[in-house]
Design a protein around this motif. Structure first.
Motif, mmCIF file in Angstrom:
data_model
loop_
_atom_site.group_PDB
_atom_site.id
_atom_site.type_symbol
_atom_site.label_atom_id
_atom_site.label_comp_id
_atom_site.label_asym_id
_atom_site.label_seq_id
_atom_site.Cartn_x
_atom_site.Cartn_y
_atom_site.Cartn_z
ATOM 1 N N GLY A 172 18.615 -13.343 -0.376
ATOM 2 C CA GLY A 172 19.518 -14.282 0.279
ATOM 3 C C GLY A 172 19.640 -15.558 -0.518
ATOM 4 N N PHE A 173 19.335 -16.684 0.141
ATOM 5 C CA PHE A 173 19.489 -17.998 -0.482
ATOM 6 C C PHE A 173 18.349 -18.897 -0.036
ATOM 7 C CE2 PHE A 173 21.233 -22.262 -1.045
ATOM 8 C CZ PHE A 173 21.829 -22.162 -2.295
ATOM 9 N N ALA A 174 17.787 -19.656 -0.978
ATOM 10 C CA ALA A 174 16.722 -20.609 -0.680
ATOM 11 C C ALA A 174 17.280 -22.021 -0.780
ATOM 12 C CB ALA A 174 15.556 -20.445 -1.650
ATOM 13 N N TYR A 175 17.002 -22.834 0.242
ATOM 14 C CA TYR A 175 17.458 -24.224 0.260
ATOM 15 C C TYR A 175 16.369 -25.131 -0.304
ATOM 16 C CZ TYR A 175 21.081 -22.385 3.339
ATOM 17 O OH TYR A 175 22.126 -21.660 3.854
ATOM 18 N N GLY A 176 16.688 -26.394 -0.418
ATOM 19 C CA GLY A 176 15.713 -27.350 -0.909
ATOM 20 C C GLY A 176 16.099 -27.902 -2.269
ATOM 21 N N LYS A 177 15.146 -28.565 -2.898
ATOM 22 C CA LYS A 177 15.392 -29.224 -4.173
ATOM 23 C C LYS A 177 15.836 -28.234 -5.232
ATOM 24 C CE LYS A 177 13.225 -32.279 -7.578
ATOM 25 N NZ LYS A 177 11.996 -33.015 -7.948
ATOM 26 N N ASN A 178 15.162 -27.109 -5.334
ATOM 27 C CA ASN A 178 15.524 -26.073 -6.294
ATOM 28 C C ASN A 178 16.166 -24.912 -5.540
ATOM 29 O OD1 ASN A 178 14.375 -27.442 -8.573
ATOM 30 N ND2 ASN A 178 12.355 -26.868 -7.797
ATOM 31 N N ASN B 292 5.413 -22.950 0.239
ATOM 32 C CA ASN B 292 6.655 -22.376 0.763
ATOM 33 C C ASN B 292 6.602 -22.056 2.254
ATOM 34 O OD1 ASN B 292 8.169 -22.222 -1.717
ATOM 35 N ND2 ASN B 292 6.755 -20.605 -2.349
ATOM 36 N N ARG B 293 5.544 -22.474 2.931
ATOM 37 C CA ARG B 293 5.397 -22.070 4.329
ATOM 38 C C ARG B 293 6.462 -22.685 5.227
ATOM 39 N NH1 ARG B 293 2.365 -25.798 7.432
ATOM 40 N NH2 ARG B 293 1.657 -27.612 6.237
ATOM 41 N N ARG B 294 7.090 -23.790 4.792
ATOM 42 C CA ARG B 294 8.179 -24.387 5.561
ATOM 43 C C ARG B 294 9.507 -24.308 4.808
ATOM 44 N NH1 ARG B 294 6.818 -24.549 10.799
ATOM 45 N NH2 ARG B 294 4.759 -25.502 11.118
ATOM 46 N N ARG B 295 9.553 -23.525 3.757
ATOM 47 C CA ARG B 295 10.768 -23.424 2.937
ATOM 48 C C ARG B 295 11.880 -22.763 3.754
ATOM 49 N NH1 ARG B 295 11.611 -23.122 -2.784
ATOM 50 N NH2 ARG B 295 13.850 -23.432 -3.095
ATOM 51 N N GLU B 296 13.029 -23.408 3.770
ATOM 52 C CA GLU B 296 14.159 -22.862 4.512
ATOM 53 C C GLU B 296 14.889 -21.829 3.651
ATOM 54 O OE1 GLU B 296 18.260 -24.381 6.677
ATOM 55 O OE2 GLU B 296 16.680 -25.830 6.187
ATOM 56 N N VAL B 297 14.906 -20.597 4.123
ATOM 57 C CA VAL B 297 15.567 -19.515 3.398
ATOM 58 C C VAL B 297 16.504 -18.777 4.348
ATOM 59 C CG1 VAL B 297 13.708 -19.216 1.718
ATOM 60 C CG2 VAL B 297 13.667 -17.919 3.849
ATOM 61 N N ASP B 298 17.551 -18.238 3.780
ATOM 62 C CA ASP B 298 18.547 -17.483 4.524
ATOM 63 C C ASP B 298 18.549 -16.059 3.989
ATOM 64 O OD1 ASP B 298 20.741 -16.470 5.817
ATOM 65 O OD2 ASP B 298 22.209 -17.573 4.628
ATOM 66 N N GLY C 116 10.967 -21.737 9.206
ATOM 67 C CA GLY C 116 10.781 -21.866 7.766
ATOM 68 C C GLY C 116 9.816 -20.831 7.237
ATOM 69 N N GLY C 117 9.948 -20.526 5.937
ATOM 70 C CA GLY C 117 9.022 -19.604 5.298
ATOM 71 C C GLY C 117 9.095 -18.189 5.823
ATOM 72 N N LEU C 118 10.246 -17.776 6.334
ATOM 73 C CA LEU C 118 10.417 -16.445 6.930
ATOM 74 C C LEU C 118 9.447 -16.226 8.088
ATOM 75 C CD1 LEU C 118 11.088 -14.149 3.825
ATOM 76 C CD2 LEU C 118 12.652 -14.720 5.670
ATOM 77 N N SER C 119 9.279 -17.247 8.903
ATOM 78 C CA SER C 119 8.379 -17.143 10.056
ATOM 79 C C SER C 119 9.023 -16.411 11.230
ATOM 80 C CB SER C 119 7.944 -18.539 10.505
ATOM 81 O OG SER C 119 9.076 -19.334 10.844
ATOM 82 N N GLY C 120 10.322 -16.119 11.129
ATOM 83 C CA GLY C 120 11.008 -15.447 12.222
ATOM 84 C C GLY C 120 11.274 -13.985 11.955
ATOM 85 N N THR C 121 10.380 -13.292 11.251
ATOM 86 C CA THR C 121 10.564 -11.867 10.981
ATOM 87 C C THR C 121 9.631 -11.043 11.854
ATOM 88 O OG1 THR C 121 8.996 -11.971 9.134
ATOM 89 C CG2 THR C 121 11.333 -12.227 8.620
ATOM 90 N N PHE C 122 10.178 -9.946 12.387
ATOM 91 C CA PHE C 122 9.437 -9.087 13.300
ATOM 92 C C PHE C 122 9.617 -7.633 12.905
ATOM 93 C CE2 PHE C 122 10.435 -12.933 15.532
ATOM 94 C CZ PHE C 122 9.330 -13.199 16.319
#
Length: 403
Positions: free
Chosen positions: A388-394, A365-371, A341-347
């Motif tokens: 990309g696309f942001a998931y969640g309520k909004n 947004n630290r756990r916000r799921e984004v694609d 979440g929160g783009l934590s997988g970027t290197f």
């Protein structure tokens, strides 16, 4: 996480021109100097963590059924983002950043079908009065922005076949390249000049007018999937296009097939993105696909680096959804395997193969799921945009910025 996983697979199709998965562990990978000769893939360096910088969620649109799939930045006050419906067919969504805020702009007249996500239009820009959108669907089309409106620009015959992917790059308003299939076209500000390529291309990038690179595969892409192929890299030296030897992998698959014997097929390798920083610093990203008894095929994302003399494979990951320039001398990879979440997988991957983990979003947004579908660095800065696309309520089309 099921939604996220499905989105990752679709993003991998965009990156690799076909969904693929992980190769057999222990399988040898190609050497960078001798085509057809294989060697072990180097182990990536342990990832460090960058300090004092991080990702920020800058924009989430209210068009909930739309995903941004392309982004191009010519400067801090000129960034374009292009999107399309997640499902079905519909109009393109075009956003522009003027240095203060994002605005929706009228997009060129075209309808886009979500089933063509692997061949989304190429978007490039050199300044506020010069941007291009190249679409490859049933036919090739070019649209140019002159600062006031979009106009369709006639393209020459490039022997286009459906299933081929368009790639584009621009150094200046009079120095634009388009590649599709085994043809390249150059725009000098007044007219197009078409050239034949020594292999099939999917992406092009330029470090200078006489340092233009195109990457793709040795086999023709097909409308349904892809033909047998090895990686292909090509370079324009100001006079002609030349094929540059790239790593090959012709290791027969030992996976047991339906006849109960080792399948024996060789991997399919196709490059789908190139980033040219300098004559001795070029990156290529693509997929390596191998036979799988249950799923038909499995694959992994491969990353290669050109040091001015030869290509070498520098990293290997199963779920890279997007990649792009870091604005300096390396590239940024979005790795779904490492994302929490929160783009934590970027290197960030450097030319010496070292990896640095980029700080994720902070706060709410630290756990916000984004694609993430695409990235673009702002020239002359350390700023990188991801769309990309942001998931969640909004939920909705998403733009994040790293600086």
């Amino acid at each position: 996480m099921r939604v996220k996983r499905l989105a990752a697979l679709c993003a991998a199709a965009v990156l690799g021109a076909g969904c693929a998965a992980t190769p057999p562990r222990g399988a040898p990978a190609p050497t960078a100097t001798s085509p057809g000769v294989t060697a072990a893939i180097p182990e990536p360096s342990p990832a460090r963590t960058a300090r004092s910088r991080g990702w920020q969620l800058e924009h989430v649109g209210d068009q909930r059924g739309t995903r941004l799939r392309a982004v191009a930045a010519s400067g801090p006050r000129d960034v374009w983002a292009l999107g399309s419906p997640n499902e079905g067919a519909g109009r393109l969504l075009l956003l522009h950043f003027d240095g203060r805020r994002w605005h929706e702009r009228p997009a060129p007249e075209m309808t886009w079908d979500s089933k063509d996500y692997g061949r989304f239009p190429a978007l490039v820009a050199t300044g506020p009065r010069d941007a291009w959108i190249f679409a490859a669907t049933t036919a090739l089309a070019a649209h140019h922005w002159d600062g006031e409106r979009w106009s369709r620009i006639p393209l020459p015959d490039m022997d286009y076949n459906p299933g081929e992917r368009a790639g584009a790059t621009a150094l200046a308003p009079d120095d634009v390249w388009l590649v599709v299939g085994d043809h390249a076209a150059h725009w000098d500000g007044r007219a197009w000049t078409v050239m034949r390529l020594p292999a099939w291309a999917a992406s092009v990038s330029a470090a200078a007018p006489d340092q233009v690179w195109a990457v793709g595969g040795t086999g023709r892409p097909l409308a349904q999937g892809s033909s047998s192929s090895q990686a292909a890299t090509m370079r324009w030296d100001g006079r002609s296009w030349q094929l540059v030897p790239a790593p090959e992998d012709r290791t027969p698959s030992q996976e047991i097939n339906s006849q109960g014997r080792p399948d024996g097929s060789i991997p399919k390798i196709r490059l789908t993105q190139v980033v040219a920083h300098a004559p001795g610093n070029v990156w290529a990203i693509g997929t390596r696909e191998v036979f799988d008894y249950e799923d038909g095929s499995r694959g992994t994302t491969i990353t290669m680096h050109w040091n001015g003399t030869a290509w070498s494979q520098v990293s290997d990951s199963a779920d890279v959804s997007a990649s792009g320039s870091d604005g300096a001398d390396g590239i940024i990879l979005v790795d779904w395997d490492a994302d929490e979440g929160g783009l934590s997988g970027t290197f960030r991957v450097a030319p010496d193969s070292s990896q640095t983990k980029l700080p994720p979003m902070a706060g709410a947004n630290r756990r916000r799921e984004v694609d993430v579908s695409a990235m673009s660095a702002v020239p002359g800065t350390g700023t990188v945009y991801a769309v990309g696309f942001a998931y969640g309520k909004n939920s909705g089309p998403m733009i994040a910025r790293y600086r």
